[in-house]
Design a protein around this motif. Structure first.
Motif: not given
Length: 200
Positions: A16-17, A19-23, A49-50, A53, A56-57
């Motif tokens: 799940w980490r 998901v944070a790369y783009g934002p 960013g949204a 995310a 990727v999610a």
């Protein structure tokens, strides 16, 4: 996983980490714009960013559902398919990298609901109790093979195929030794007959 079953080997499929790369990247761009007194693209960066995310999610959710691996004392789960260890007869040896011929298990069905072994994973041949062949798989395929062989040995459910080969070789060795003893006895008998004939 049933209550009390310890996880012996696991691969999540995706984390799940990610998901944070783009934002975080978009935030870095925004900070650079503010520091350099450039026009800040607030809306565009927040939207990107949204969007990244969310995309990727979806990938992480699919990865955790379809390409995750979990081995316990009683089951092997590959994606959404769970195989009881009592259904496994043997773990087949790795493919000989120097051989031109494919192993029979390499064309067998891959466990899970995908059409084949997932990308960046490698198959492990399993012979089932009903005589069929299937492929387990993992990114760390040697780690899964070691853990699976160990748990089957402890449970007495199955022995690796290599042990069956070793037993066959042992039987062949015994047979060869018996044949050698018979040949030596025959030669010794012929020598005694020859000596008796020479005395006369």
């Amino acid at each position: 996983m049933s209550d009390g079953d310890a996880v012996l080997f696991a691969e999540p499929g995706a984390r799940w980490r990610a998901v944070a790369y783009g934002p975080l990247l978009c935030l870095l761009v925004l900070v650079l714009e503010l520091v350099t007194s450039s026009p800040a693209h607030w809306f565009a960066l927040i939207f990107c960013g949204a969007l990244i995310a969310a995309f990727v999610a979806l990938q992480v959710f699919a990865g955790r559902r379809h390409v995750s691996v979990e081995l316990t004392e009683s089951t092997l789960r590959q994606g959404a398919e769970t195989l009881p260890l009592t259904g496994i007869a043997s773990v087949l040896p790795e493919r000989d990298e120097h051989s031109w011929n494919d192993e029979d298990w390499e064309s067998a069905r891959a466990l899970g609901e995908l059409s084949g072994v997932p990308r960046r994973r490698k198959g492990i041949g399993l012979r089932l109790r009903d005589g069929g062949l299937v492929q387990a798989w993992a990114r760390d395929h040697r780690g899964l093979r070691t853990a699976l062989t160990a748990v089957l040995d402890r449970a007495g459910v199955a022995a690796p195929e290599s042990e069956g080969v070793a037993a066959q070789r042992s039987e062949d060795t015994v047979a060869t030794e018996i044949e050698g003893v018979a040949v030596r006895e025959s030669e010794s008998s012929e020598e005694r007959h020859s000596e008796n004939g020479a005395d006369r």
